[in-house]
Scaffold this active site. Structure first.
Site, PDB file in Angstrom:
ATOM      1  N   LEU A  38     -79.587  21.168  38.396  1.00  0.00           N
ATOM      2  CA  LEU A  38     -78.659  20.664  37.369  1.00  0.00           C
ATOM      3  C   LEU A  38     -77.228  20.626  37.872  1.00  0.00           C
ATOM      4  O   LEU A  38     -76.744  21.598  38.455  1.00  0.00           O
ATOM      5  CB  LEU A  38     -78.746  21.561  36.126  1.00  0.00           C
ATOM      6  CG  LEU A  38     -77.811  21.267  34.947  1.00  0.00           C
ATOM      7  CD1 LEU A  38     -78.495  21.589  33.616  1.00  0.00           C
ATOM      8  CD2 LEU A  38     -76.485  22.036  35.049  1.00  0.00           C
ATOM      9  N   ASN A  40     -73.254  20.011  36.517  1.00  0.00           N
ATOM     10  CA  ASN A  40     -72.366  19.716  35.397  1.00  0.00           C
ATOM     11  C   ASN A  40     -70.947  19.451  35.893  1.00  0.00           C
ATOM     12  O   ASN A  40     -70.770  18.499  36.663  1.00  0.00           O
ATOM     13  CB  ASN A  40     -72.498  20.690  34.216  1.00  0.00           C
ATOM     14  CG  ASN A  40     -72.326  22.157  34.476  1.00  0.00           C
ATOM     15  OD1 ASN A  40     -73.056  22.757  35.254  1.00  0.00           O
ATOM     16  ND2 ASN A  40     -71.376  22.779  33.819  1.00  0.00           N
ATOM     17  N   ASP A  41     -69.958  20.200  35.506  1.00  0.00           N
ATOM     18  CA  ASP A  41     -68.562  19.776  35.690  1.00  0.00           C
ATOM     19  C   ASP A  41     -68.171  19.448  37.132  1.00  0.00           C
ATOM     20  O   ASP A  41     -68.529  20.188  38.058  1.00  0.00           O
ATOM     21  CB  ASP A  41     -67.604  20.899  35.275  1.00  0.00           C
ATOM     22  CG  ASP A  41     -67.936  21.509  33.942  1.00  0.00           C
ATOM     23  OD1 ASP A  41     -68.843  21.026  33.264  1.00  0.00           O
ATOM     24  OD2 ASP A  41     -67.269  22.494  33.583  1.00  0.00           O
ATOM     25  N   GLN A  57     -70.209  22.046  39.543  1.00  0.00           N
ATOM     26  CA  GLN A  57     -71.046  23.087  38.965  1.00  0.00           C
ATOM     27  C   GLN A  57     -72.485  22.721  39.248  1.00  0.00           C
ATOM     28  O   GLN A  57     -72.946  21.638  38.843  1.00  0.00           O
ATOM     29  CB  GLN A  57     -70.807  23.164  37.444  1.00  0.00           C
ATOM     30  CG  GLN A  57     -69.489  23.780  37.071  1.00  0.00           C
ATOM     31  CD  GLN A  57     -69.471  25.275  37.327  1.00  0.00           C
ATOM     32  OE1 GLN A  57     -70.063  26.038  36.588  1.00  0.00           O
ATOM     33  NE2 GLN A  57     -68.813  25.690  38.388  1.00  0.00           N
ATOM     34  N   TYR A 100     -67.925  29.797  37.785  1.00  0.00           N
ATOM     35  CA  TYR A 100     -67.683  28.739  36.810  1.00  0.00           C
ATOM     36  C   TYR A 100     -66.578  27.791  37.297  1.00  0.00           C
ATOM     37  O   TYR A 100     -65.992  27.979  38.357  1.00  0.00           O
ATOM     38  CB  TYR A 100     -67.342  29.359  35.456  1.00  0.00           C
ATOM     39  CG  TYR A 100     -68.559  29.610  34.575  1.00  0.00           C
ATOM     40  CD1 TYR A 100     -69.849  29.624  35.098  1.00  0.00           C
ATOM     41  CD2 TYR A 100     -68.400  29.814  33.205  1.00  0.00           C
ATOM     42  CE1 TYR A 100     -70.949  29.849  34.283  1.00  0.00           C
ATOM     43  CE2 TYR A 100     -69.505  30.039  32.372  1.00  0.00           C
ATOM     44  CZ  TYR A 100     -70.775  30.060  32.922  1.00  0.00           C
ATOM     45  OH  TYR A 100     -71.846  30.269  32.102  1.00  0.00           O
ATOM     46  N   SER A 101     -66.250  26.823  36.455  1.00  0.00           N
ATOM     47  CA  SER A 101     -65.383  25.716  36.866  1.00  0.00           C
ATOM     48  C   SER A 101     -64.001  26.152  37.302  1.00  0.00           C
ATOM     49  O   SER A 101     -63.499  27.199  36.894  1.00  0.00           O
ATOM     50  CB  SER A 101     -65.258  24.717  35.722  1.00  0.00           C
ATOM     51  OG  SER A 101     -66.449  23.985  35.636  1.00  0.00           O
ATOM     52  N   ARG A 159     -61.374  30.564  30.864  1.00  0.00           N
ATOM     53  CA  ARG A 159     -61.951  30.003  32.105  1.00  0.00           C
ATOM     54  C   ARG A 159     -61.372  28.643  32.482  1.00  0.00           C
ATOM     55  O   ARG A 159     -60.565  28.084  31.791  1.00  0.00           O
ATOM     56  CB  ARG A 159     -63.472  29.890  31.955  1.00  0.00           C
ATOM     57  CG  ARG A 159     -63.939  29.049  30.787  1.00  0.00           C
ATOM     58  CD  ARG A 159     -65.472  28.959  30.794  1.00  0.00           C
ATOM     59  NE  ARG A 159     -65.984  28.347  29.570  1.00  0.00           N
ATOM     60  CZ  ARG A 159     -66.422  29.017  28.513  1.00  0.00           C
ATOM     61  NH1 ARG A 159     -66.417  30.336  28.506  1.00  0.00           N
ATOM     62  NH2 ARG A 159     -66.858  28.375  27.445  1.00  0.00           N
ATOM     63  N   ASP A 160     -61.881  28.156  33.590  1.00  0.00           N
ATOM     64  CA  ASP A 160     -61.634  26.798  34.092  1.00  0.00           C
ATOM     65  C   ASP A 160     -60.185  26.581  34.545  1.00  0.00           C
ATOM     66  O   ASP A 160     -59.503  25.664  34.074  1.00  0.00           O
ATOM     67  CB  ASP A 160     -62.029  25.739  33.028  1.00  0.00           C
ATOM     68  CG  ASP A 160     -63.419  25.963  32.467  1.00  0.00           C
ATOM     69  OD1 ASP A 160     -64.235  26.599  33.163  1.00  0.00           O
ATOM     70  OD2 ASP A 160     -63.692  25.524  31.332  1.00  0.00           O
ATOM     71  N   GLU A 218     -62.210  23.997  26.597  1.00  0.00           N
ATOM     72  CA  GLU A 218     -62.652  24.147  27.982  1.00  0.00           C
ATOM     73  C   GLU A 218     -61.926  23.155  28.891  1.00  0.00           C
ATOM     74  O   GLU A 218     -61.380  22.156  28.431  1.00  0.00           O
ATOM     75  CB  GLU A 218     -64.167  23.911  28.079  1.00  0.00           C
ATOM     76  CG  GLU A 218     -64.998  24.920  27.294  1.00  0.00           C
ATOM     77  CD  GLU A 218     -66.494  24.770  27.545  1.00  0.00           C
ATOM     78  OE1 GLU A 218     -66.996  23.639  27.473  1.00  0.00           O
ATOM     79  OE2 GLU A 218     -67.147  25.787  27.825  1.00  0.00           O
TER      80      GLU A 218
HETATM   81  C1  FRU Z   1     -67.951  23.053  30.725  1.00  0.00           C
HETATM   82  C2  FRU Z   1     -68.276  24.481  31.102  1.00  0.00           C
HETATM   83  C3  FRU Z   1     -67.052  25.227  31.586  1.00  0.00           C
HETATM   84  C4  FRU Z   1     -67.651  26.305  32.449  1.00  0.00           C
HETATM   85  C5  FRU Z   1     -68.799  25.570  33.097  1.00  0.00           C
HETATM   86  C6  FRU Z   1     -70.007  26.418  33.359  1.00  0.00           C
HETATM   87  O1  FRU Z   1     -69.065  22.221  30.787  1.00  0.00           O
HETATM   88  O2  FRU Z   1     -68.891  25.152  30.035  1.00  0.00           O
HETATM   89  O3  FRU Z   1     -66.229  25.727  30.561  1.00  0.00           O
HETATM   90  O4  FRU Z   1     -66.746  26.789  33.379  1.00  0.00           O
HETATM   91  O5  FRU Z   1     -69.153  24.523  32.221  1.00  0.00           O
HETATM   92  O6  FRU Z   1     -70.953  25.700  34.087  1.00  0.00           O
END
Ligand code: FRU
Length: 467
Positions: A38, A40-41, A57, A100-101, A159-160, A218
């Site tokens: 998977l 993601n970001d 991610q 995480y991001s 985060r992020d 986020e």
């Molecule tokens: C956004 C998020 C971020 C986090 C990451 C975890 O999609 O939830 O806030 O850092 O994905 O994978």
């Protein structure tokens, strides 16, 4: 688990699954997708020594959200991407439930990653550390460890980090949730990326004239463009209205002015960045030639994502194409990065009544539609785009429920650009005034069939594979 055993596990998973994933006809030919597992970001989007770097991610172990790693691609031209060795694995105690991001900067010539170490406890609570890792001569990332603990006054949802330089100082925006469960964006400052001073909340639910505006924000991103400061963020918890906030989570921006001395950000209204079914957590970077590029995740962390058929082939989700941002009349305009024009094959043009239009293959294609008159276009896979003179509607059947669903735009339509790639479509409305990004799974080769008696002018290019 140790770094080495995590990396071995990831490698085994890639080796076991990548051939099956690569053979999936729904795999994109010119968008970024994970080898397995998977995605993601987008993270750490940056241009360094003439190469673009895009981290992401990544759960290489399963098509599920879990302990997140940082995958890594690099490219000289934004088209041909090389998958680099894994950048970060969640091996340390301060990142036990995911790297995480975050973002990347170039510090003294060294590529430096700033990310969130996410830690969950057995009682369901969590904490977060903002962490640093620096690239070494072998292209690996050496972890410095946490440079910022959880600030007082916030839950474990902080985060992020997105970091940039302004007037010789590093600045960071962080997504946060305060103790009243309101989403916020924090601004911090540092001279050396190691010691951070919190300047305060620059935006959030209940601030700057905004009412209740979500329980968590986020993936913030802040940059200056044409004399204004733009804050991108992803508020969670906005109630759907008839014509906006239709996805489970939103992604949008505020235009304003940030006073770096006081940490005050005065801004206008929230605007969504993308009106499609799948778009979230975008990140931008400045380029050496003065542009501001954006890449988003063509996904949303809602349960619907797990009904996508690519999971059977061991992979899930793609990135959007890179987009160039400009600020025009106080609004962000998004256009496909100009580099993408190099993927165009021979051009076909056609003009006439919609229902007489040729049926074109759009498996990997760019199609432009010039019209002000009503028409409807079937993209295959139950996806339809229809313009009735007032509303543009993108319609499909929800994969989970089978119920019809739509995303909408209202305005005076003149022009559409459709960018298609096996299982995705990105629709740029009126030269970047609005965008709709969505995944869909047509019978392949995908065909575009028009109906209606409006006059339309079409251009079509097949796009060459490049990833
Ligand atoms: C956004 C998020 C971020 C986090 C990451 C975890 O999609 O939830 O806030 O850092 O994905 O994978």
């Amino acid at each position: 688990m140790s770094e080495v055993s995590l990396l071995k596990q990831a490698l085994r998973s890639v080796v076991a699954g990548q051939v099956t994933a690569a053979r999936d006809p729904y795999r994109p030919g010119w968008h970024l997708a994970p080898p397995v597992g998977l995605l993601n970001d987008p993270n750490g989007f940056v241009q360094h020594n003439g190469r673009y770097h895009l981290f992401y991610q990544w759960n290489p172990l399963a098509c599920a959200h879990g302990a997140k790693f940082w995958g890594h691609w690099s490219s000289a031209d934004l088209l041909h991407w090389r998958h680099e060795p894994l950048a970060l694995a969640p091996a340390q105690e301060y990142e036990s439930h995911g790297c995480y991001s975050g973002s990347a900067v170039v510090d003294n010539g060294q590529l430096t990653l700033i990310y969130t170490g996410n830690v969950k406890y057995p009682d369901g609570s969590r904490t977060a550390f903002q962490c640093l890792a620096r690239e070494n001569e072998r292209g690996e990332f050496d972890k410095t460890g946490p440079v910022l603990d959880l600030p007082a006054g916030y839950t474990g949802h902080v985060r992020d980090p997105k970091v940039w330089q302004h007037d010789g100082q590093w600045h960071m925006v962080l997504g946060a949730q305060d103790l009243s469960l309101q989403g916020k964006v924090l601004l911090l400052r540092s001279a050396d990326l190691l010691a951070w001073e919190t300047l305060g909340e620059i935006a959030g639910s209940g601030l700057n004239g905004l009412g209740e505006f979500g329980y968590m924000w986020e993936c913030p991103d802040l940059f200056s463009i044409t004399g204004s400061d733009v804050l991108i963020c992803c508020p969670q918890g906005l109630a759907a209205q008839s014509d906006r906030y239709l996805n489970t989570f939103q992604s949008g921006y505020f235009v304003g002015q940030l006073d770096y001395a006081t940490g005050q950000f005065s801004h206008g209204d929230f605007h969504e960045l993308d009106l499609g079914f799948e778009f979230y957590a975008p990140q931008t970077t400045p380029t050496d030639d003065g542009r501001r590029l954006l890449i988003g995740w063509m996904g949303i962390p809602d349960g619907d994502e797990f009904y996508q058929p690519t999971i059977e082939q061991g992979w899930l989700h793609i990135m959007t194409c890179p987009r160039e941002l400009t600020l025009e009349n106080g609004k962000i305009i998004q256009r496909p990065a100009r580099e993408l024009q190099r993927l165009r094959g021979e051009e076909q043009v056609w003009q006439g009544i919609a229902q007489d239009a040729p049926v074109w293959d759009i498996t990997r294609a760019e199609v432009t539609i010039g019209t002000e008159q009503p028409f409807s276009a079937d993209l295959g896979g139950n996806m339809t785009l229809a313009w009735d003179g007032e509303w543009l509607r993108l319609m499909r059947k929800n994969r989970r429920s089978g119920e019809p669903e739509q995303r909408i735009w209202r305005g005076a339509l003149r022009h559409l650009t459709l960018l298609c790639d096996s299982s995705s479509v990105e629709i740029f409305i009126n030269d970047g005034d609005a965008v709709m990004s969505s995944r869909y799974f047509p019978a392949l080769p995908a065909r575009l069939t028009f109906s209606g008696d409006g006059q339309i002018a079409l251009r079509h290019w097949s796009l060459t594979d490049c990833v």
